[in-house]
Design a protein around this motif. Sequence first.
Motif, PDB file in Angstrom:
ATOM      1  N   ASP A 152      87.706 -38.294 -83.900  1.00 31.83           N
ATOM      2  CA  ASP A 152      87.246 -36.920 -83.904  1.00 31.83           C
ATOM      3  C   ASP A 152      88.343 -36.014 -84.456  1.00 31.83           C
ATOM      4  OD1 ASP A 152      87.029 -34.205 -82.157  1.00 31.83           O
ATOM      5  OD2 ASP A 152      85.046 -35.072 -82.528  1.00 31.83           O
ATOM      6  N   ILE A 153      87.962 -34.995 -85.192  1.00 34.75           N
ATOM      7  CA  ILE A 153      88.943 -34.070 -85.760  1.00 34.75           C
ATOM      8  C   ILE A 153      89.753 -33.370 -84.676  1.00 34.75           C
ATOM      9  CG2 ILE A 153      87.336 -32.116 -85.955  1.00 34.75           C
ATOM     10  CD1 ILE A 153      88.792 -31.442 -88.653  1.00 34.75           C
ATOM     11  N   GLU A 195      90.866 -34.802 -82.067  1.00 32.50           N
ATOM     12  CA  GLU A 195      91.880 -35.769 -81.658  1.00 32.50           C
ATOM     13  C   GLU A 195      92.897 -36.019 -82.772  1.00 32.50           C
ATOM     14  OE1 GLU A 195      92.064 -40.490 -80.361  1.00 32.50           O
ATOM     15  OE2 GLU A 195      90.126 -39.483 -80.521  1.00 32.50           O
ATOM     16  N   ALA A 196      92.406 -36.281 -83.984  1.00 30.53           N
ATOM     17  CA  ALA A 196      93.284 -36.648 -85.098  1.00 30.53           C
ATOM     18  C   ALA A 196      93.870 -35.436 -85.821  1.00 30.53           C
ATOM     19  CB  ALA A 196      92.512 -37.506 -86.094  1.00 30.53           C
ATOM     20  N   LYS A 197      93.244 -34.274 -85.642  1.00 35.23           N
ATOM     21  CA  LYS A 197      93.665 -33.019 -86.310  1.00 35.23           C
ATOM     22  C   LYS A 197      93.450 -33.065 -87.821  1.00 35.23           C
ATOM     23  CE  LYS A 197      95.040 -31.507 -82.349  1.00 35.23           C
ATOM     24  NZ  LYS A 197      93.976 -31.088 -81.491  1.00 35.23           N
ATOM     25  N   GLN A 198      92.694 -34.058 -88.283  1.00 33.02           N
ATOM     26  CA  GLN A 198      92.374 -34.171 -89.705  1.00 33.02           C
ATOM     27  C   GLN A 198      91.088 -34.978 -89.857  1.00 33.02           C
ATOM     28  OE1 GLN A 198      95.679 -36.235 -91.436  1.00 33.02           O
ATOM     29  NE2 GLN A 198      95.128 -38.205 -90.561  1.00 33.02           N
ATOM     30  N   TYR A 199      90.484 -34.845 -91.030  1.00 37.27           N
ATOM     31  CA  TYR A 199      89.300 -35.649 -91.332  1.00 37.27           C
ATOM     32  C   TYR A 199      89.151 -35.727 -92.842  1.00 37.27           C
ATOM     33  CZ  TYR A 199      84.861 -37.926 -90.644  1.00 37.27           C
ATOM     34  OH  TYR A 199      83.868 -38.855 -90.625  1.00 37.27           O
ATOM     35  N   ARG A 200      88.910 -36.921 -93.335  1.00 36.71           N
ATOM     36  CA  ARG A 200      88.731 -37.131 -94.774  1.00 36.71           C
ATOM     37  C   ARG A 200      87.275 -37.441 -95.064  1.00 36.71           C
ATOM     38  NH1 ARG A 200      92.888 -40.516 -98.033  1.00 36.71           N
ATOM     39  NH2 ARG A 200      93.758 -38.425 -98.038  1.00 36.71           N
ATOM     40  N   PHE A 201      86.726 -36.706 -96.016  1.00 41.95           N
ATOM     41  CA  PHE A 201      85.387 -36.972 -96.527  1.00 41.95           C
ATOM     42  C   PHE A 201      85.514 -37.604 -97.914  1.00 41.95           C
ATOM     43  CE2 PHE A 201      84.748 -33.415 -93.663  1.00 41.95           C
ATOM     44  CZ  PHE A 201      83.520 -33.671 -93.062  1.00 41.95           C
ATOM     45  N   VAL A 202      84.658 -38.551 -98.200  1.00 40.74           N
ATOM     46  CA  VAL A 202      84.549 -39.095 -99.549  1.00 40.74           C
ATOM     47  C   VAL A 202      83.481 -38.276-100.259  1.00 40.74           C
ATOM     48  CG1 VAL A 202      83.990 -41.128-100.938  1.00 40.74           C
ATOM     49  CG2 VAL A 202      85.203 -41.393 -98.765  1.00 40.74           C
ATOM     50  N   ILE A 203      83.798 -37.808-101.455  1.00 47.93           N
ATOM     51  CA  ILE A 203      82.834 -37.080-102.287  1.00 47.93           C
ATOM     52  C   ILE A 203      82.119 -38.129-103.129  1.00 47.93           C
ATOM     53  CG2 ILE A 203      82.490 -35.306-104.048  1.00 47.93           C
ATOM     54  CD1 ILE A 203      85.334 -34.239-103.276  1.00 47.93           C
ATOM     55  N   ASN A 257      95.705 -30.505 -90.577  1.00 54.23           N
ATOM     56  CA  ASN A 257      96.399 -29.538 -89.705  1.00 54.23           C
ATOM     57  C   ASN A 257      95.404 -28.668 -88.940  1.00 54.23           C
ATOM     58  OD1 ASN A 257      98.817 -30.547 -90.614  1.00 54.23           O
ATOM     59  ND2 ASN A 257      99.335 -28.792 -91.884  1.00 54.23           N
ATOM     60  N   PHE A 258      94.346 -29.301 -88.455  1.00 53.45           N
ATOM     61  CA  PHE A 258      93.345 -28.578 -87.673  1.00 53.45           C
ATOM     62  C   PHE A 258      93.983 -28.064 -86.399  1.00 53.45           C
ATOM     63  CE2 PHE A 258      89.765 -28.953 -84.478  1.00 53.45           C
ATOM     64  CZ  PHE A 258      89.140 -27.777 -84.852  1.00 53.45           C
ATOM     65  N   ASN A 259      93.836 -26.777 -86.158  1.00 54.78           N
ATOM     66  CA  ASN A 259      94.420 -26.166 -84.977  1.00 54.78           C
ATOM     67  C   ASN A 259      93.334 -25.355 -84.261  1.00 54.78           C
ATOM     68  OD1 ASN A 259      95.773 -24.372 -83.165  1.00 54.78           O
ATOM     69  ND2 ASN A 259      97.675 -24.766 -84.272  1.00 54.78           N
ATOM     70  N   PRO A 260      92.670 -25.954 -83.258  1.00 53.89           N
ATOM     71  CA  PRO A 260      91.596 -25.249 -82.563  1.00 53.89           C
ATOM     72  C   PRO A 260      92.087 -24.067 -81.731  1.00 53.89           C
ATOM     73  CG  PRO A 260      91.923 -27.429 -81.601  1.00 53.89           C
ATOM     74  CD  PRO A 260      92.824 -27.333 -82.792  1.00 53.89           C
TER      75      PRO A 260
END
Length: 173
Positions: free
Chosen positions: A56-57, A59-67, A82-85
């Motif tokens: 989950d973003i 938890e990991a603070k990041q997420y990669r999508f494939v286009i 660098n997701f900062n909730p």
Amino acid sequence: MATLIGENIILRALEPEDLNFLFSTENNESFWEISNTQLPFSKYILKKYIENAHQDIYEAKQYRFVICNYNNNPVGMIDLFNFNPQHNRVGVGILLLPEYQNNGFGFEALKLIIEYAFMHLNVHQLFANITSDNLKSISLFEKFNFKQVGIKKDWIFSNSTYKDEILYQLIKP
């Protein structure tokens, strides 16, 4: 995380079948400047990365999508990082393979990710770090009203030269 569907592309999670695509992209030295990579990745390391890409973003603070185009062929990647909730912000970076640039895929991917970040992650702002010589990325982000808010002088050392890096922000309207 659900697939994000556009008119000409989809943004989807990494799949085990993406190993060769990820291996060739991550080990392409022409992309290392924008990804801050200095050494090649092994298939073993990338396989482990894909296995953990389900995190989950929050938890990991990041997420990669494939286009992907509608034939499900990978044409690039778009990352939230660098997701900062606590402060309601997230960085965004995009990479399109050269043969798929200038056809609207990047525009559509960025549009989808902005909508996703504002609506589903409830962020207040997105930011991007772009070298001053990356005119294609600057043009793309400025089309979505990202504003230049700072310049980091001589921030990136690449090919025996220093480059400025521009900080862009898009604050939720």
